[in-house]
Design a protein around this motif. Structure first.
Motif, mmCIF file in Angstrom:
data_model
loop_
_atom_site.group_PDB
_atom_site.id
_atom_site.type_symbol
_atom_site.label_atom_id
_atom_site.label_comp_id
_atom_site.label_asym_id
_atom_site.label_seq_id
_atom_site.Cartn_x
_atom_site.Cartn_y
_atom_site.Cartn_z
ATOM 1 N N MET A 146 0.855 -1.177 0.000
ATOM 2 C CA MET A 146 0.000 0.000 0.000
ATOM 3 C C MET A 146 0.893 1.229 0.000
ATOM 4 O O MET A 146 1.856 1.304 0.775
ATOM 5 N N ALA A 147 0.570 2.191 -0.861
ATOM 6 C CA ALA A 147 1.317 3.449 -0.890
ATOM 7 C C ALA A 147 0.679 4.438 0.071
ATOM 8 O O ALA A 147 -0.538 4.432 0.294
ATOM 9 N N GLY A 148 1.491 5.287 0.674
ATOM 10 C CA GLY A 148 0.956 6.275 1.591
ATOM 11 C C GLY A 148 1.989 7.312 1.971
ATOM 12 O O GLY A 148 3.112 7.323 1.435
ATOM 13 N N THR A 149 1.612 8.183 2.903
ATOM 14 C CA THR A 149 2.472 9.277 3.348
ATOM 15 C C THR A 149 2.665 9.191 4.856
ATOM 16 O O THR A 149 1.704 8.998 5.603
ATOM 17 N N VAL A 150 3.896 9.325 5.303
ATOM 18 C CA VAL A 150 4.194 9.299 6.734
ATOM 19 C C VAL A 150 3.531 10.498 7.403
ATOM 20 O O VAL A 150 3.751 11.653 7.004
ATOM 21 N N SER A 151 2.708 10.215 8.433
ATOM 22 C CA SER A 151 1.994 11.289 9.124
ATOM 23 C C SER A 151 2.555 11.579 10.511
ATOM 24 O O SER A 151 2.337 12.657 11.066
ATOM 25 N N GLU A 152 3.278 10.630 11.078
ATOM 26 C CA GLU A 152 3.809 10.821 12.425
ATOM 27 C C GLU A 152 4.938 9.834 12.670
ATOM 28 O O GLU A 152 4.922 8.702 12.179
ATOM 29 N N VAL A 162 5.975 4.399 13.231
ATOM 30 C CA VAL A 162 5.822 5.260 12.060
ATOM 31 C C VAL A 162 4.379 5.140 11.585
ATOM 32 O O VAL A 162 3.942 4.068 11.153
ATOM 33 N N ALA A 163 3.611 6.221 11.707
ATOM 34 C CA ALA A 163 2.212 6.240 11.291
ATOM 35 C C ALA A 163 2.123 6.704 9.851
ATOM 36 O O ALA A 163 2.856 7.608 9.427
ATOM 37 N N ILE A 164 1.213 6.074 9.098
ATOM 38 C CA ILE A 164 1.082 6.355 7.667
ATOM 39 C C ILE A 164 -0.388 6.538 7.317
ATOM 40 O O ILE A 164 -1.240 5.793 7.812
ATOM 41 N N VAL A 165 -0.675 7.510 6.474
ATOM 42 C CA VAL A 165 -1.998 7.657 5.884
ATOM 43 C C VAL A 165 -1.920 7.075 4.477
ATOM 44 O O VAL A 165 -1.220 7.612 3.616
ATOM 45 N N ALA A 166 -2.597 5.943 4.279
ATOM 46 C CA ALA A 166 -2.570 5.295 2.972
ATOM 47 C C ALA A 166 -3.328 6.139 1.959
ATOM 48 O O ALA A 166 -4.182 6.962 2.311
ATOM 49 N N ASP A 167 -3.044 5.923 0.679
ATOM 50 C CA ASP A 167 -3.680 6.717 -0.374
ATOM 51 C C ASP A 167 -5.203 6.579 -0.370
ATOM 52 O O ASP A 167 -5.908 7.500 -0.773
ATOM 53 N N GLY A 169 -6.937 6.463 2.294
ATOM 54 C CA GLY A 169 -7.451 7.128 3.490
ATOM 55 C C GLY A 169 -7.294 6.335 4.765
ATOM 56 O O GLY A 169 -7.541 6.857 5.856
ATOM 57 N N ALA A 170 -6.889 5.078 4.679
ATOM 58 C CA ALA A 170 -6.743 4.244 5.878
ATOM 59 C C ALA A 170 -5.517 4.668 6.679
ATOM 60 O O ALA A 170 -4.501 5.086 6.122
ATOM 61 N N ASP A 171 -5.635 4.575 8.004
ATOM 62 C CA ASP A 171 -4.503 4.852 8.894
ATOM 63 C C ASP A 171 -3.840 3.535 9.270
ATOM 64 O O ASP A 171 -4.481 2.639 9.832
ATOM 65 N N ILE A 172 -2.564 3.394 8.976
ATOM 66 C CA ILE A 172 -1.807 2.209 9.336
ATOM 67 C C ILE A 172 -0.521 2.654 10.011
ATOM 68 O O ILE A 172 -0.162 3.842 9.981
ATOM 69 N N SER A 173 0.190 1.719 10.634
ATOM 70 C CA SER A 173 1.442 2.079 11.294
ATOM 71 C C SER A 173 2.368 0.882 11.351
ATOM 72 O O SER A 173 1.936 -0.269 11.293
ATOM 73 N N ALA A 174 3.642 1.186 11.454
ATOM 74 C CA ALA A 174 4.671 0.153 11.532
ATOM 75 C C ALA A 174 5.530 0.402 12.765
ATOM 76 O O ALA A 174 5.811 1.553 13.121
ATOM 77 N N TYR A 186 12.796 7.599 8.284
ATOM 78 C CA TYR A 186 11.602 8.118 7.623
ATOM 79 C C TYR A 186 11.153 9.396 8.317
ATOM 80 O O TYR A 186 11.200 9.512 9.539
ATOM 81 N N ALA A 187 10.685 10.348 7.527
ATOM 82 C CA ALA A 187 10.283 11.648 8.058
ATOM 83 C C ALA A 187 8.830 11.934 7.707
ATOM 84 O O ALA A 187 8.292 11.403 6.731
ATOM 85 N N VAL A 188 8.193 12.770 8.520
ATOM 86 C CA VAL A 188 6.813 13.170 8.267
ATOM 87 C C VAL A 188 6.712 13.831 6.893
ATOM 88 O O VAL A 188 7.533 14.683 6.535
ATOM 89 N N GLY A 189 5.698 13.411 6.116
ATOM 90 C CA GLY A 189 5.501 13.941 4.776
ATOM 91 C C GLY A 189 6.143 13.109 3.689
ATOM 92 O O GLY A 189 5.895 13.349 2.499
ATOM 93 N N GLU A 190 6.953 12.141 4.081
ATOM 94 C CA GLU A 190 7.647 11.317 3.091
ATOM 95 C C GLU A 190 6.727 10.233 2.540
ATOM 96 O O GLU A 190 5.902 9.669 3.261
ATOM 97 N N ARG A 191 6.862 9.952 1.258
ATOM 98 C CA ARG A 191 6.099 8.889 0.613
ATOM 99 C C ARG A 191 6.774 7.542 0.875
ATOM 100 O O ARG A 191 8.002 7.414 0.808
ATOM 101 N N VAL A 192 5.954 6.523 1.191
ATOM 102 C CA VAL A 192 6.480 5.191 1.470
ATOM 103 C C VAL A 192 5.554 4.132 0.883
ATOM 104 O O VAL A 192 4.396 4.404 0.538
#
Length: 219
Positions: A146-152, A162-167, A169-174, A186-192
């Motif tokens: 799943m592609a997304g953006t690091v939110s926290e 590392v919290a991610i908002v998937a494209d 809209g789902a919230d996932i974390s690693a 990984y930094a906030v705002g980075e694509r992963v």
């Protein structure tokens, strides 16, 4: 507690009051002891001490404890069998490891914590946060992703979350170890890209209802 025998209840600490309440319940030699949120009013350090003391008492006395709690960590640490209830119905029951590693429903996965609930097409499944792998968009991925953006990014001592908002809209974390995070930063705002091993994903149902057999049937 003999040294505190002359004190009034209000003069005892929370942990001391808990010990007195346990002693009053155990002095009658019950076959089963019901504990309703016994650690909820204690500070985190004292909660850990009392949790260890309850476990020790249960082993030494050899009686069954029914421990009612909203604390997932208490249930995981103390129980031989966890019965997870939702709206008065049993959602799932089993050993702590079974409940955590193989949740059967979305409610179980979300309530027990440490899982991502991921929906792809008509399938929904749970992936443990410590088993979710992160890659940068230009890296090769072997398996679902799943592609997304690091939110926290949160440092939690034993791991980095590392919290991610998937494209979608789902919230996932690693959960990454210090070594894993330091190697990537990984930094906030980075694509992963978030990826996982399909063999370590648990298929989920929307809800479930488990029937507990009567003692006669269980025998």
């Amino acid at each position: 507690m003999q040294a505190y025998a002359a004190r009034l209840p209000a003069q005892l600490s929370g942990g001391q009051q808990q010990r007195v309440a346990l002693a009053r319940a155990l002095i009658t030699s019950p076959q089963i002891l019901l504990l309703d949120e016994p650690l909820s009013a204690l500070d985190p350090f004292l909660r850990l001490r009392m949790r260890a003391e309850l476990k020790k008492l249960q082993r030494e006395l050899g009686i069954s404890f029914i421990h009612v709690t909203h604390g997932q960590d208490e249930a995981m640490a103390l129980a031989d069998i966890v019965v997870l209830m939702n709206g008065g119905r049993i959602e799932q029951q089993g050993s702590p490891r079974e409940i955590f590693n193989h949740p059967r429903t979305e409610f179980t996965a979300k309530f027990i914590g440490g899982h991502n609930v991921i929906a792809i097409g008509d399938e929904t499944f749970a992936v443990r946060e410590d088993r979710l792998k992160l890659r940068r968009p230009d890296e090769a991925v072997n398996g679902p992703s799943m592609a997304g953006t690091v939110s926290e990014v949160e440092y939690q001592g034993t791991y980095v979350r590392v919290a991610i908002v998937a494209d979608g809209g789902a919230d996932i974390s690693a959960q990454l170890t210090d070594i894993q995070f330091d190697a990537t930063s990984y930094a906030v705002g980075e694509r992963v890209l978030a990826t996982w091993d399909p063999a370590q994903a648990s298929p989920l149902k929307t809800s479930s209802s488990v029937t507990v057999p009567s003692p006669e049937k269980a025998a």
